[in-house]
Design an enzyme around this catalytic site. Structure first.
Site, PDB file in Angstrom:
ATOM      1  N   HIS A   1      11.125  33.794 -36.352  1.00 14.01           N
ATOM      2  CA  HIS A   1      10.514  34.266 -37.743  1.00 14.01           C
ATOM      3  C   HIS A   1       9.869  35.633 -37.536  1.00 14.01           C
ATOM      4  O   HIS A   1       9.278  36.052 -38.615  1.00 14.01           O
ATOM      5  CB  HIS A   1       9.032  32.938 -37.685  1.00 14.01           C
TER       6      HIS A   1
ATOM      7  N   ASP B   1      13.076  28.485 -33.014  1.00 15.73           N
ATOM      8  CA  ASP B   1      12.477  29.585 -33.277  1.00 15.73           C
ATOM      9  C   ASP B   1      12.701  30.599 -32.423  1.00 15.73           C
ATOM     10  O   ASP B   1      11.662  31.392 -31.734  1.00 15.73           O
ATOM     11  CB  ASP B   1      10.787  29.201 -33.678  1.00 15.73           C
TER      12      ASP B   1
ATOM     13  N   GLY C   1       0.900  38.963 -34.259  1.00 14.62           N
ATOM     14  CA  GLY C   1       1.497  40.011 -33.498  1.00 14.62           C
ATOM     15  C   GLY C   1       2.155  39.804 -32.051  1.00 14.62           C
ATOM     16  O   GLY C   1       3.050  40.420 -31.391  1.00 14.62           O
ATOM     17  N   ASN C   2       1.683  38.813 -31.372  1.00 14.67           N
ATOM     18  CA  ASN C   2       1.958  38.147 -30.213  1.00 14.67           C
ATOM     19  C   ASN C   2       3.199  37.338 -30.304  1.00 14.67           C
ATOM     20  O   ASN C   2       3.981  36.982 -29.218  1.00 14.67           O
ATOM     21  CB  ASN C   2       0.924  37.295 -29.645  1.00 14.67           C
ATOM     22  N   SER C   3       3.644  37.027 -31.472  1.00 14.69           N
ATOM     23  CA  SER C   3       4.959  36.440 -31.595  1.00 14.69           C
ATOM     24  C   SER C   3       6.264  36.717 -31.006  1.00 14.69           C
ATOM     25  O   SER C   3       6.648  37.917 -31.286  1.00 14.69           O
ATOM     26  CB  SER C   3       5.160  35.922 -33.188  1.00 14.69           C
TER      27      SER C   3
ATOM     28  N   LEU D   1      20.482  12.354 -35.064  1.00 11.93           N
ATOM     29  CA  LEU D   1      20.613  11.025 -35.085  1.00 11.93           C
ATOM     30  C   LEU D   1      20.295  10.437 -36.507  1.00 11.93           C
ATOM     31  O   LEU D   1      20.770   9.679 -37.182  1.00 11.93           O
ATOM     32  CB  LEU D   1      19.729  10.365 -34.229  1.00 11.93           C
ATOM     33  N   GLY D   2      19.391  11.366 -36.986  1.00 15.32           N
ATOM     34  CA  GLY D   2      18.874  10.983 -38.589  1.00 15.32           C
ATOM     35  C   GLY D   2      17.857   9.901 -38.709  1.00 15.32           C
ATOM     36  O   GLY D   2      18.110   8.892 -39.496  1.00 15.32           O
TER      37      GLY D   2
END
Length: 379
Positions: free
Chosen positions: A93, A130, A206-208, A263-264
């Site tokens: 992200h 992510d 901002g740490n992401s 698997l759904g």
């Protein structure tokens, strides 16, 4: 006030702001001066010792600030060096915008601790975990490679440190402990990221994409989300576990994308009181509430709950579904056990799923599918 998970746009730690015309400036396109210098950190200190100052001195140089340009807007995040070739790990992200695969940033720049700022290429982004992999030209740069540890055996209470760029303040250190393990957090696709690490080390916008490291200096997770009532850090941060990160980086490095077995099904965990109330025939497992139309589980004949629901202990359940008790030889006891059992598997791989229906234990072979771009069902 309702608590929410916060990352870029809907739930992350990248700080966004209005930029100019997207021009990174002359200095952003320059390479570092002099020859490339590569340092690989092996370990820091003695087992059991926790020295934040020593961790910071050894590892801060391997943590970078990432600026992503989306048209006239900019977003800020963090990353860290993972190879001699100039590879940098961060959150998906940080360099994409929107749900699912999203829109990739028009430009990405990486600033090192010594002030060098260079353009970066997005090698690939994995919205399910992510995680994103960037690459910079290593010529003339000082690269300090951070070691990747393991996250499957983390202990609650163990000290950790986070290094990143909260609120555009580069090279910031915060310390805390592992508050919990095996948390489930939202990905960018509607699926959950299993095995997430909860920490009280301060992480903010901002740490992401920055590293969460243990006492030995090994990366155990990528800081990704906060849970907050007002959008600020309140001591409840979450990191993508490094075991998941390593799997993602390997696929992004090889293919530019990552695939996941599917698997759904949508399930809820079974506990003894629930099992007795609905006569499920088992006191543990994953009770199927719904199956995806045309998905692997439905094709194999697994049943989800019906349209009618029954309320029990402040929650509503769709009754009539099968209870999965083992996947590929792994017993299902905890909420994320199905997802954890599927994580090392590949689309197309055939596995055996054991389940309980009408009090009788059964078994079926299922050919796993590939996880779709987005769904409301959880594996």
């Amino acid at each position: 006030m309702r608590k929410v998970a916060v990352f870029l746009g809907a739930a992350a730690l990248a700080a966004g702001g209005c930029g100019g015309d997207g021009d990174g400036g002359d200095t952003a396109d320059q390479k570092g001066s002099g020859p490339t210098r590569v340092e690989v950190i092996r370990s820091i200190g003695k087992p059991g010792a926790f020295d934040p100052a020593r961790i910071y001195k050894a590892e801060a140089a391997g943590v970078v600030t990432i600026t992503s340009v989306f048209g006239n807007a900019k977003a800020l995040g963090t990353g860290f060096v993972v190879s001699r070739a100039g590879e940098i790990a961060t959150n998906a992200h940080v360099v994409t915008n929107g749900q699912g695969a999203g829109r990739r940033a028009d430009e990405v720049y990486v600033q090192f601790a010594d002030g060098n700022q260079v353009p970066a290429k997005i090698v690939g982004a994995d919205p399910n975990a992510d995680v994103a992999l960037l690459r910079v030209d290593p010529s003339g740069l000082r690269l300090r490679v951070l070691p990747l540890g393991a996250s499957h055996d983390l202990k609650v209470g163990a000290p950790v440190a986070a290094i990143g760029s909260p609120f555009d303040e580069p090279q910031s250190l915060s310390v805390g402990v592992i508050s919990a393990t095996n948390r489930s957090i939202e990905s960018l696709t509607g699926f959950s990221i299993a095995g997430a690490i909860q920490t009280d080390a301060a992480v903010n916008h901002g740490n992401s994409g920055g590293p969460l490291v243990n006492a030995r200096g090994a990366v155990v997770g990528i800081n990704s989300q906060i849970r907050s009532t007002g959008g600020g850090g309140e001591g409840v941060g979450f990191a993508v576990p490094v075991d998941t990160v390593k799997r993602s980086l390997a696929q992004l490095r090889a293919h530019g994308k990552a695939t996941y077995a599917y698997l759904g099904i949508s399930t809820v965990p079974v506990y003894p009181q629930l099992g007795r109330r609905f006569a499920l025939g088992t006191s543990n497992g994953a009770w199927i509430q719904a199956v995806a139309a045309g998905g692997p589980a439905e094709r194999a004949g697994l049943h989800g709950g019906g349209s009618a629901t029954t309320r029990f202990q402040a929650q509503r359940f769709a009754t009539g579904g099968d209870v999965i008790v083992a996947v590929a030889g792994h017993d299902i006891r905890a909420p994320d056990d199905v997802a954890m059992a599927l994580s090392p598997l590949r689309p197309g791989q055939k596995i055996r799923v054991e389940y309980v229906r009408g009090g009788s234990r059964r078994s079926v072979e299922i050919a796993l599918g590939a996880r779709p771009a987005g769904t409301t069902l959880r594996p």
